[in-house]
Design an enzyme around this catalytic site. Sequence first.
Site, mmCIF file in Angstrom:
data_model
loop_
_atom_site.group_PDB
_atom_site.id
_atom_site.type_symbol
_atom_site.label_atom_id
_atom_site.label_comp_id
_atom_site.label_asym_id
_atom_site.label_seq_id
_atom_site.Cartn_x
_atom_site.Cartn_y
_atom_site.Cartn_z
ATOM 1 N N ASN A 196 0.852 -1.183 0.000
ATOM 2 C CA ASN A 196 0.000 0.000 0.000
ATOM 3 C C ASN A 196 0.889 1.235 0.000
ATOM 4 O OD1 ASN A 196 -2.335 1.387 2.435
ATOM 5 N ND2 ASN A 196 -2.339 1.596 0.239
ATOM 6 N N TYR B 24 -7.595 14.550 -0.556
ATOM 7 C CA TYR B 24 -7.552 13.738 0.646
ATOM 8 C C TYR B 24 -7.068 14.588 1.817
ATOM 9 C CZ TYR B 24 -5.795 10.437 4.034
ATOM 10 O OH TYR B 24 -5.554 9.773 5.202
ATOM 11 N N GLU C 225 -11.381 11.799 8.644
ATOM 12 C CA GLU C 225 -10.541 11.549 7.466
ATOM 13 C C GLU C 225 -11.455 11.642 6.243
ATOM 14 O OE1 GLU C 225 -9.318 7.448 7.135
ATOM 15 O OE2 GLU C 225 -7.379 8.011 6.311
ATOM 16 N N TYR D 283 -12.169 12.001 1.819
ATOM 17 C CA TYR D 283 -11.745 11.762 0.438
ATOM 18 C C TYR D 283 -12.764 12.389 -0.518
ATOM 19 C CZ TYR D 283 -8.844 7.612 1.745
ATOM 20 O OH TYR D 283 -7.915 6.738 2.245
ATOM 21 N N GLU E 249 -3.040 6.939 -4.729
ATOM 22 C CA GLU E 249 -2.906 5.808 -3.819
ATOM 23 C C GLU E 249 -2.926 4.510 -4.599
ATOM 24 O OE1 GLU E 249 -5.218 6.256 -0.434
ATOM 25 O OE2 GLU E 249 -5.026 4.197 0.218
#
Length: 230
Positions: free
Chosen positions: A78, A111, A120, A122, A217
Amino acid sequence: MKFSSFVIAAAAVASSIATPVNVTEGFGELLARGGTPSSTGTSNGYYYSWWTDGAAQATYTNGGGGQYSLNWSGNNGNLVGGKGWNPGSASRTINYSGTYQPNGNSYLSIYGWTRSPLIEYYIVESYGSYNPSSAATRKGTVSCDGASYDILTTWRYNAPSIDGTQTFQQFWSVRNPKKSPGGSISGSVNVACHFNAWRNLGMSLGTQHNYQIVATEGYQSSGSATINVA
Ligand SMILES: *[C@@H]1O[C@H](CO)[C@@H](O)[C@H](O)[C@H]1NC(C)=O
Ligand SMILES: *[C@@H]1O[C@H](CO)[C@@H](O)[C@H](O)[C@H]1NC(C)=O
Ligand SMILES: *[C@@H]1O[C@H](CO)[C@@H](O)[C@H](O)[C@H]1NC(C)=O
């Protein structure tokens, strides 16, 4: 990806972004073949954040102005990187342009994080093989910058964050349809349009903005991106 896989993916994603991993201690062995070590800082007047768990072969490079480039391969691990601002803003219009070529699971997103409360968020402009709204709770839709976005939430329990291990909400806008990946891409995102729509659905961001970037990402995939943020 199946749902169970997504939960694991989401956990890995959140931890990736949230945890200031000391790569020399934690992943030194993996980074021997992992490419660019994780780091954050400023580059040519922009804040940048680059994180990799070291499992992919990944190269991240800050370019001039608001530009960054990354490529990754190996269908493993990741990673997330991008440029923007710290603190973020509730009223900024963010422009981005460049190329985005994912092969597999990947997002291109605005983000960021807030505190008070810890959230958090997005705003997903494009993605690869996996639609991140598949496993989230749908709250509604909003039209921003001439496009429709699905609005979703998820909870993260005892998960890594900018304040260590916490329980917090994720807020999502996912462009529907997504911008086509696989080549040139550009867009303009008025974050206030999303933040106001979220608030009207009972999803209020925190009062203190932390970083806000245009992030690429990758999760168990390969790809490349060169993005200029303004
Ligand atoms: C990371 O770990 C190394 C080795 O213990 C240490 O020298 C270094 O100061 C640490 N860096 C940070 C940012 O904590
Ligand atoms: C990734 O980018 C670096 C730096 O530009 C380059 O040297 C490398 O060949 C690239 N790797 C791939 C797989 O494209
Ligand atoms: C962003 O793009 C819009 C047009 O799409 C332009 O009016 C605006 O000046 C741009 N902002 C920045 C910071 O480049």
